[in-house]
Design a protein around this motif. Sequence first.
Motif, PDB file in Angstrom:
ATOM      1  N   GLU A 177       0.822  -1.218   0.000  1.00 38.99           N
ATOM      2  CA  GLU A 177       0.000   0.000   0.000  1.00 38.99           C
ATOM      3  C   GLU A 177       0.853   1.263   0.000  1.00 38.99           C
ATOM      4  N   TRP A 200     -11.560   8.318  -3.154  1.00 36.23           N
ATOM      5  CA  TRP A 200     -11.789   7.506  -4.348  1.00 36.23           C
ATOM      6  C   TRP A 200     -12.637   8.238  -5.376  1.00 36.23           C
ATOM      7  N   GLU A 238      -5.653  -1.991  -8.707  1.00 34.78           N
ATOM      8  CA  GLU A 238      -5.447  -3.109  -7.782  1.00 34.78           C
ATOM      9  C   GLU A 238      -5.670  -2.664  -6.342  1.00 34.78           C
ATOM     10  N   HIS A 239      -5.172  -1.477  -6.021  1.00 32.16           N
ATOM     11  CA  HIS A 239      -5.316  -0.937  -4.665  1.00 32.16           C
ATOM     12  C   HIS A 239      -6.782  -0.723  -4.307  1.00 32.16           C
ATOM     13  N   SER A 240      -7.595  -0.371  -5.301  1.00 31.97           N
ATOM     14  CA  SER A 240      -9.011  -0.084  -5.050  1.00 31.97           C
ATOM     15  C   SER A 240      -9.794  -1.335  -4.646  1.00 31.97           C
ATOM     16  N   LYS A 241      -9.291  -2.512  -4.991  1.00 34.31           N
ATOM     17  CA  LYS A 241      -9.995  -3.749  -4.672  1.00 34.31           C
ATOM     18  C   LYS A 241     -10.042  -4.023  -3.173  1.00 34.31           C
ATOM     19  N   SER A 242      -9.123  -3.414  -2.415  1.00 30.26           N
ATOM     20  CA  SER A 242      -9.087  -3.632  -0.971  1.00 30.26           C
ATOM     21  C   SER A 242      -9.460  -2.364  -0.203  1.00 30.26           C
ATOM     22  N   ARG A 243     -10.224  -1.480  -0.849  1.00 25.40           N
ATOM     23  CA  ARG A 243     -10.576  -0.214  -0.196  1.00 25.40           C
ATOM     24  C   ARG A 243     -11.418  -0.461   1.048  1.00 25.40           C
ATOM     25  N   ILE A 244     -11.161   0.302   2.104  1.00 23.22           N
ATOM     26  CA  ILE A 244     -11.907   0.191   3.359  1.00 23.22           C
ATOM     27  C   ILE A 244     -12.445   1.541   3.813  1.00 23.22           C
ATOM     28  N   GLU A 252      -5.138   1.075   8.670  1.00 20.80           N
ATOM     29  CA  GLU A 252      -5.795  -0.229   8.526  1.00 20.80           C
ATOM     30  C   GLU A 252      -7.232  -0.213   9.015  1.00 20.80           C
TER      31      GLU A 252
END
Length: 334
Positions: A177, A200, A238-244, A252
Amino acid sequence: MAYQEKNGKWRAVKIINYVKRTKTFKTERQAIRWEEEQTAELWQAEQENLVYVSLAEWSIEYLEFAKQKFVPKTLKEEKVPAFNRLFEFVPSSLTVERLSVADCQRMLMAQAKHRSGNAANKDRKNLLAAWNWGIKVLKLPKDNPFADVDPFPVEQQGKYVPSVEDFWKVYEVARPEDQVFLLTLLHTAARRGELLKLKWDDVDLERGKIRLWTRKRTGGKEFDWLPLTKRLRRELGEHSKSRISELVFCREDGSPYKWRQHLMKILCERAEVKHFTFHAIRHLTASMLAQEGVDIPTIQAILRHKNPMTTTRYLHRLGITENVLEDVFGEDEE
């Protein structure tokens, strides 16, 4: 006696009882007429009708304005301390017309001696701006006492810009990240604070664009759309797939980072390279563009400098900018 300035305007000057007043006009005739109209009686009458605020009232009013105009960091680290240091030399209860150039000189000389010339110049800049604001809003005396204090000499120190090799060494030892964060810095020349606030909603992966917000301009908070390079577009995807969170870069638990001021020190030590800052990556981007022969106006456009002419060039060069960024930061990177 009226005289013409370099910008073509005429400056009228009148001195009465050792007090000087000046005013600019479009023509010499207007300037001479104003000088003829100035009399001691007129000045006295004007002074009698003026009710000046105190330095404390001026500072409070300006800081309320600054709270809306500037980011909290600027307010906390520049604006408020500048007034606090001023009030170490003059009482805040003093009315503004009694603040002399000598008072300002004394205060700023102390800063230059005990801190640095650059620190003194920063205080001068902030207090000068505050007084100019007060002229417009609070009817402060038009003769700005801070304007008559010359800037102090400073020792110019070159900013350290890492080599391309050192940047990639740091990149390799970072978490995934954080690698995306570093790559975004390099491929957009964004400022650290801009990325820490990036949402985003500001990333258009479909069209390959990123929106960067800034308060570095006279008009307040503004944004520019920049094109994404192919690599950065893929990495952000790719980073957007684990957005929280709505934030692109966050902790985290989804909470925002504040400064991340220790990250680069840790990464540089781990990579065994000379320490460099987030902002140095912005300089590295500019350096890489320059080495590839990109013209200065285009580099200024990519950096989004606050100069209005630079912004205008940027708007006219968006198409060129996309090609330039892709040419410099293409798929051949390691």
